[in-house]
Each structure stands twice: as C-alpha cells, then as structure tokens.
Design a protein around this motif. Structure first.
Motif, PDB file in Angstrom:
ATOM      1  N   GLU A 179      13.538 -14.995 -30.320  1.00  0.00           N
ATOM      2  CA  GLU A 179      12.237 -14.994 -29.422  1.00  0.00           C
ATOM      3  C   GLU A 179      11.942 -15.268 -28.185  1.00  0.00           C
ATOM      4  OE1 GLU A 179       9.614 -15.888 -32.514  1.00  0.00           O
ATOM      5  OE2 GLU A 179      10.428 -15.012 -34.155  1.00  0.00           O
ATOM      6  N   ALA A 180      11.427 -14.790 -27.441  1.00  0.00           N
ATOM      7  CA  ALA A 180      11.304 -15.133 -25.772  1.00  0.00           C
ATOM      8  C   ALA A 180      12.307 -15.313 -24.972  1.00  0.00           C
ATOM      9  CB  ALA A 180      10.588 -16.512 -25.965  1.00  0.00           C
ATOM     10  N   CYS A 181      13.499 -15.771 -25.680  1.00  0.00           N
ATOM     11  CA  CYS A 181      14.980 -16.109 -24.891  1.00  0.00           C
ATOM     12  C   CYS A 181      15.623 -14.664 -24.527  1.00  0.00           C
ATOM     13  CB  CYS A 181      15.720 -16.779 -25.628  1.00  0.00           C
ATOM     14  SG  CYS A 181      15.330 -18.405 -26.113  1.00  0.00           S
ATOM     15  N   LYS A 182      15.148 -13.732 -25.235  1.00  0.00           N
ATOM     16  CA  LYS A 182      15.736 -12.264 -24.985  1.00  0.00           C
ATOM     17  C   LYS A 182      15.184 -11.698 -23.721  1.00  0.00           C
ATOM     18  CE  LYS A 182      12.944 -10.180 -28.777  1.00  0.00           C
ATOM     19  NZ  LYS A 182      12.760  -9.513 -29.894  1.00  0.00           N
ATOM     20  N   ASP A 183      13.922 -12.384 -23.498  1.00  0.00           N
ATOM     21  CA  ASP A 183      13.157 -11.517 -22.249  1.00  0.00           C
ATOM     22  C   ASP A 183      13.407 -12.807 -20.987  1.00  0.00           C
ATOM     23  OD1 ASP A 183      12.075  -9.451 -23.561  1.00  0.00           O
ATOM     24  OD2 ASP A 183      11.181 -10.721 -24.684  1.00  0.00           O
ATOM     25  N   CYS A 184      14.196 -13.490 -21.234  1.00  0.00           N
ATOM     26  CA  CYS A 184      14.293 -15.041 -20.468  1.00  0.00           C
ATOM     27  C   CYS A 184      15.604 -14.635 -19.257  1.00  0.00           C
ATOM     28  CB  CYS A 184      14.489 -16.024 -20.619  1.00  0.00           C
ATOM     29  SG  CYS A 184      14.631 -17.439 -19.732  1.00  0.00           S
ATOM     30  N   TRP A 219       6.507 -28.982 -22.657  1.00  0.00           N
ATOM     31  CA  TRP A 219       6.473 -28.231 -23.988  1.00  0.00           C
ATOM     32  C   TRP A 219       5.890 -29.225 -25.002  1.00  0.00           C
ATOM     33  CZ3 TRP A 219       8.647 -30.888 -28.215  1.00  0.00           C
ATOM     34  CH2 TRP A 219       9.364 -32.084 -27.605  1.00  0.00           C
ATOM     35  N   SER A 220       5.734 -30.447 -24.554  1.00  0.00           N
ATOM     36  CA  SER A 220       5.335 -31.287 -25.832  1.00  0.00           C
ATOM     37  C   SER A 220       3.500 -31.351 -25.715  1.00  0.00           C
ATOM     38  CB  SER A 220       5.783 -32.841 -25.581  1.00  0.00           C
ATOM     39  OG  SER A 220       5.238 -33.341 -24.550  1.00  0.00           O
ATOM     40  N   ARG A 221       3.032 -30.735 -24.743  1.00  0.00           N
ATOM     41  CA  ARG A 221       1.479 -30.629 -24.779  1.00  0.00           C
ATOM     42  C   ARG A 221       1.209 -29.124 -24.989  1.00  0.00           C
ATOM     43  NH1 ARG A 221      -0.519 -35.052 -22.093  1.00  0.00           N
ATOM     44  NH2 ARG A 221       0.951 -36.403 -21.150  1.00  0.00           N
ATOM     45  N   ASN A 222       2.135 -28.280 -25.356  1.00  0.00           N
ATOM     46  CA  ASN A 222       1.779 -26.950 -25.416  1.00  0.00           C
ATOM     47  C   ASN A 222       0.787 -26.835 -26.622  1.00  0.00           C
ATOM     48  OD1 ASN A 222       1.603 -24.236 -26.294  1.00  0.00           O
ATOM     49  ND2 ASN A 222       3.581 -23.879 -25.213  1.00  0.00           N
ATOM     50  N   LEU A 231      16.105 -27.076 -15.975  1.00  0.00           N
ATOM     51  CA  LEU A 231      16.975 -26.638 -15.208  1.00  0.00           C
ATOM     52  C   LEU A 231      18.036 -27.398 -14.943  1.00  0.00           C
ATOM     53  CD1 LEU A 231      14.077 -25.166 -12.671  1.00  0.00           C
ATOM     54  CD2 LEU A 231      15.575 -23.878 -13.901  1.00  0.00           C
ATOM     55  N   ASN A 232      17.920 -28.614 -15.004  1.00  0.00           N
ATOM     56  CA  ASN A 232      18.923 -29.572 -14.756  1.00  0.00           C
ATOM     57  C   ASN A 232      20.125 -29.549 -15.644  1.00  0.00           C
ATOM     58  OD1 ASN A 232      17.736 -30.943 -12.630  1.00  0.00           O
ATOM     59  ND2 ASN A 232      16.691 -32.200 -13.796  1.00  0.00           N
ATOM     60  N   TYR A 233      20.069 -28.815 -16.718  1.00  0.00           N
ATOM     61  CA  TYR A 233      21.256 -28.933 -17.804  1.00  0.00           C
ATOM     62  C   TYR A 233      21.697 -27.264 -17.673  1.00  0.00           C
ATOM     63  CZ  TYR A 233      18.443 -32.545 -19.857  1.00  0.00           C
ATOM     64  OH  TYR A 233      17.948 -33.816 -20.182  1.00  0.00           O
ATOM     65  N   PHE A 234      21.396 -26.459 -16.808  1.00  0.00           N
ATOM     66  CA  PHE A 234      21.903 -25.130 -16.989  1.00  0.00           C
ATOM     67  C   PHE A 234      23.123 -25.127 -16.104  1.00  0.00           C
ATOM     68  CE2 PHE A 234      17.363 -22.904 -16.666  1.00  0.00           C
ATOM     69  CZ  PHE A 234      17.216 -23.273 -18.045  1.00  0.00           C
ATOM     70  N   ASN A 235      23.838 -24.149 -16.539  1.00  0.00           N
ATOM     71  CA  ASN A 235      25.506 -24.274 -16.197  1.00  0.00           C
ATOM     72  C   ASN A 235      25.931 -22.770 -15.779  1.00  0.00           C
ATOM     73  OD1 ASN A 235      28.152 -24.777 -15.647  1.00  0.00           O
ATOM     74  ND2 ASN A 235      28.122 -26.356 -17.321  1.00  0.00           N
ATOM     75  N   THR A 236      26.151 -22.369 -14.717  1.00  0.00           N
ATOM     76  CA  THR A 236      26.639 -21.033 -14.351  1.00  0.00           C
ATOM     77  C   THR A 236      28.207 -21.158 -14.022  1.00  0.00           C
ATOM     78  OG1 THR A 236      24.541 -20.698 -13.008  1.00  0.00           O
ATOM     79  CG2 THR A 236      26.434 -19.292 -12.460  1.00  0.00           C
ATOM     80  N   ASN A 237      28.906 -20.930 -14.955  1.00  0.00           N
ATOM     81  CA  ASN A 237      30.378 -20.533 -14.924  1.00  0.00           C
ATOM     82  C   ASN A 237      30.999 -19.593 -15.964  1.00  0.00           C
ATOM     83  OD1 ASN A 237      31.645 -21.874 -17.323  1.00  0.00           O
ATOM     84  ND2 ASN A 237      30.679 -23.556 -16.635  1.00  0.00           N
ATOM     85  N   ILE A 238      32.157 -19.064 -15.570  1.00  0.00           N
ATOM     86  CA  ILE A 238      32.404 -17.694 -16.376  1.00  0.00           C
ATOM     87  C   ILE A 238      32.612 -17.961 -17.973  1.00  0.00           C
ATOM     88  CG2 ILE A 238      34.706 -17.850 -15.720  1.00  0.00           C
ATOM     89  CD1 ILE A 238      34.546 -14.549 -15.573  1.00  0.00           C
ATOM     90  N   SER A 239      33.221 -19.283 -18.217  1.00  0.00           N
ATOM     91  CA  SER A 239      33.340 -19.642 -19.464  1.00  0.00           C
ATOM     92  C   SER A 239      32.105 -19.842 -20.217  1.00  0.00           C
ATOM     93  CB  SER A 239      34.160 -20.760 -19.537  1.00  0.00           C
ATOM     94  OG  SER A 239      34.511 -21.182 -20.792  1.00  0.00           O
ATOM     95  N   LYS A 240      31.169 -20.531 -19.844  1.00  0.00           N
ATOM     96  CA  LYS A 240      29.849 -20.735 -20.483  1.00  0.00           C
ATOM     97  C   LYS A 240      28.991 -19.500 -20.434  1.00  0.00           C
ATOM     98  CE  LYS A 240      30.242 -25.069 -21.287  1.00  0.00           C
ATOM     99  NZ  LYS A 240      30.250 -25.581 -22.531  1.00  0.00           N
ATOM    100  N   VAL A 241      29.115 -18.678 -19.537  1.00  0.00           N
ATOM    101  CA  VAL A 241      28.216 -17.277 -19.354  1.00  0.00           C
ATOM    102  C   VAL A 241      28.789 -16.444 -20.511  1.00  0.00           C
ATOM    103  CG1 VAL A 241      27.734 -15.500 -18.053  1.00  0.00           C
ATOM    104  CG2 VAL A 241      27.453 -17.731 -17.198  1.00  0.00           C
ATOM    105  N   THR A 242      29.986 -16.103 -20.611  1.00  0.00           N
ATOM    106  CA  THR A 242      30.582 -15.390 -21.329  1.00  0.00           C
ATOM    107  C   THR A 242      30.486 -15.631 -22.754  1.00  0.00           C
ATOM    108  OG1 THR A 242      32.799 -16.039 -21.014  1.00  0.00           O
ATOM    109  CG2 THR A 242      32.321 -14.146 -19.640  1.00  0.00           C
ATOM    110  N   CYS A 261      11.456 -26.057 -25.248  1.00  0.00           N
ATOM    111  CA  CYS A 261      11.487 -25.394 -23.901  1.00  0.00           C
ATOM    112  C   CYS A 261      10.108 -24.982 -23.567  1.00  0.00           C
ATOM    113  CB  CYS A 261      12.343 -24.052 -24.119  1.00  0.00           C
ATOM    114  SG  CYS A 261      12.164 -22.896 -22.848  1.00  0.00           S
ATOM    115  N   GLY A 262      10.007 -25.471 -22.478  1.00  0.00           N
ATOM    116  CA  GLY A 262       8.360 -25.309 -21.596  1.00  0.00           C
ATOM    117  C   GLY A 262       8.342 -24.156 -20.641  1.00  0.00           C
TER     118      GLY A 262
END
Length: 356
Positions: A292-297, A340-343, A221-232, A328-329
């Motif tokens: 896979e999985a990302c398309k439902d996230c 994720w490393s324990r999955n 979550l700390n690496y997520f970035n909401t701005n129009i350039s990154k999103v588009t 990704c966990g």
C-alpha cells in the motif's frame, strides 16, 4: 525525421505525482514532473517531429526543452530516419545463486557464531551483520573474523558500542589481521577518537547516537540506493527480506530479528531446518508493487522495504503483511515528506509496537 533513443540502462519509474529517472550505469537518480513521463513514452513510438506537431505554439518549446534535457543528461541519443535497433533490451531479471545472501544477528556473546558456522558454508551466505549489545574487545573482534577464515563468506559488518580502548592502535591492529570484516560501526561515542589518513582494510564509522535494534526500518532519502543489483532485486523480490535470515538476541530464528514470527531457536535447530519451515519464505516475493502507498511511489525500486514495522495494528501470521512501512514519512500523492512519528494516522500502529 529524427528519433529519440532512450538508453537501456535508464529506468523511468512513474509515481502518483512525479517520476524518478534512474541511471543504472552511473548509479544516480533524479526527480522530474509527471508530465515528463508522457513525453518519454510518446518518444518511444513517435518521431520528434510528429510529437511536436501534437502541441500548439505555446507548448511546443516546452516539449523541446524536455527533449534537450534528455540529451543534456545523456539519457539517450538522436538518430536519423529510424530508431537504432542495435542495442538489446536490458534484462531486469534478478538471480542470486546462494540459498541465503545475508544473516543479521543480534548478539550478547560471540559464541553464537559457532552454532551457525557450518550453516554459513552449507547455504553459501555472502554477508553477516552483527549487532552487539556488549562492548567488544580487540580479541573478540579478531575471534569473530578468525571463525570464518577460509569461509565462503564475503564479509562481516559489526555494529557495537564504543569504548575507550578503541583508538588508532586498536583499529590498526585489527586492520592488519582481519580478512572478512568490511565495516565497523561504533555508536554511543562521545567524540571521534582519532582522525587518520591511514587506509584500513575496512570502513570505520563513529556516531554519538546510541543505536538500537528498534531503530531499523526508517525510510529516508539518505538510505536510497541506485544500482542495477539493488534495483532489479527490488523489482522482483522484497528489497529487505529476500534470502535473508535474522537471529534475535535470544537465538530465535526469524525473517528479521524484529519480526514477530519465530521459526525455531538456533540452540535447537539449524538454519537450514528453519529455512525449510512453512511460511519462512512468504515475504521473499512481496515487492513494493504490492504494498500500500509504495506501489504508487516513484522511489519504490531504490528504497528498502520494512515488514517489521508497518501501519498494521494486528498480527496475522497466515498472510503476508502488505501495509505501508510505519517509519516512512513520504506521501507519494502529495510528493511531500513529514515526520512519520508525528503523523496522527500512524499513532495507533506506533502504540501497537510500543514506539511511543
């Protein structure tokens, strides 16, 4: 009749269990229940009064609360008699005029930069990230910056091991001279060497952690970035590899220094030649909607993808790998995060990459 108008800078992304509402003007995102999505969609075709009529006496107050929340968060506004048609739809197209926007280089010596200087100009590169395995002196930092004096390059980020010479005077001297450096990260730092209120020409970060090139690819979550350039860009292209070149410590040219496929060596060919080799661009158009999985996230447009470490357990250079990022966990089908490393389902892939 009254009508709710969703602002065009508000992007609603539907996941398997929740939605993410991204405000692309104020650059923040918030999570909401999946049922909220249906209400927002209905408000696009029905008046508020007609929408409320579809619900019984017990449910209508809850729907009104959702509408009030949309107004409170300033996601939209109310109009009388009809929707406001005066606002053009926001375009989600993405255009990057430069042939290459970013180069990530893993280095043991800064002499490698002499081999790419002309290619940086030819390709219109905007940013370079240098991951140095060696401690860099003040002179070497200044030499790195001076190599691109007058260049089209916008900025240089340098990640390197900390050493005792890195103090306030070191940083001040660099700040007074450097023109292209915009970020410094010193790792393996036993303690913060100084606290200063001075404003430097670049950001400076110290971390006790020993950073490794293999640490890349973590989804957090700390690496997520909401701005129009990154999103588009994420909606149209791969959010990590689009218009990117990587060079590993041996000079091999790859999409990313950690990816298995090499397109030549910088000692033998130019970046332009590598860029035009078959298969170099095959990941550029692989979006999260195909993975896979990302398309439902619900996070898929604010999250950075990783094709270097995925849940695959074999290599196939012919077809793009669309398996889920290994590091990704998050499970979009439960809405829960885990280590994720324990999955247990990832252990085979973890052994495949030698990360165990």
């Amino acid at each position: 009749m009254t009508y709710f108008n969703l602002f065009n800078n508000i992007l609603v992304t539907k996941g398997a269990t929740r939605i993410l509402i991204a405000d692309l003007q104020r650059n923040f995102s918030e999570l909401y229940p999946l049922e909220f999505y249906e209400i927002i969609e209905e408000l696009k075709i029905k008046s508020i009064e007609n929408l409320l009529e579809n619900y019984d006496e017990d449910s209508a107050p809850l729907i009104q609360e959702y509408i009030n929340l949309l107004l409170e968060k300033e996601y939209g506004f109310i109009t009388e008699d009809d929707w406001d048609r005066n606002f053009p739809l926001l375009s989600y197209t993405f255009y990057e005029p430069n042939e290459i926007s970013n180069i990530f280089i893993e280095i043991n010596s800064i002499s490698i930069l002499d081999k790419i200087k002309q290619s940086v100009e030819n390709l219109g590169v905007k940013h370079i990230v240098l991951f140095s395995h060696q401690k860099l002196s003040l002179k070497e930092f200044l030499d790195i910056d001076s190599k691109f004096k007058g260049s089209v390059l916008n900025g240089i980020e340098i990640i390197s091991p900390f050493h005792d010479d890195v103090d306030i005077n070191f940083i001040n001297s660099l700040s007074q001279t450097a023109e292209r450096i915009y970020s410094l990260v010193f790792h393996n730092c036993p303690q913060i060497p100084f606290k200063s209120k001075d404003t430097f020409r670049f950001s400076v970060h110290f971390t006790k952690e020993t950073l490794k090139i293999s640490s890349c690819g973590k989804v957090d979550l700390n690496y997520f970035n909401t701005n129009i350039s990154k999103v588009t860009e994420a909606m149209n292209y791969n959010s990590c590899l689009h218009k990117k070149i990587g060079i590993d410590v041996h000079g091999n040219i790859r999409n990313c220094p950690l990816m298995p496929e090499s397109f030549g060596n910088i000692n033998d060919i130019t970046l332009e030649e590598a860029l035009n080799r078959s298969g170099f661009r095959k990941y550029w158009n692989v979006t999260k909607d195909q993975i896979e999985a990302c398309k439902d996230c619900e996070f898929r447009y604010i999250c950075t993808d990783c094709r270097a470490y995925t849940e695959r357990t074999h290599q196939n250079h012919e077809e793009p790998d669309t398996s889920r990022p290994l590091k990704c966990g998050y499970d979009p089908f439960t809405g829960k995060w885990e280590d994720w490393s324990r999955n247990p389902l990832k252990q085979q892939a973890i052994r495949f990459y030698g990360l165990d």
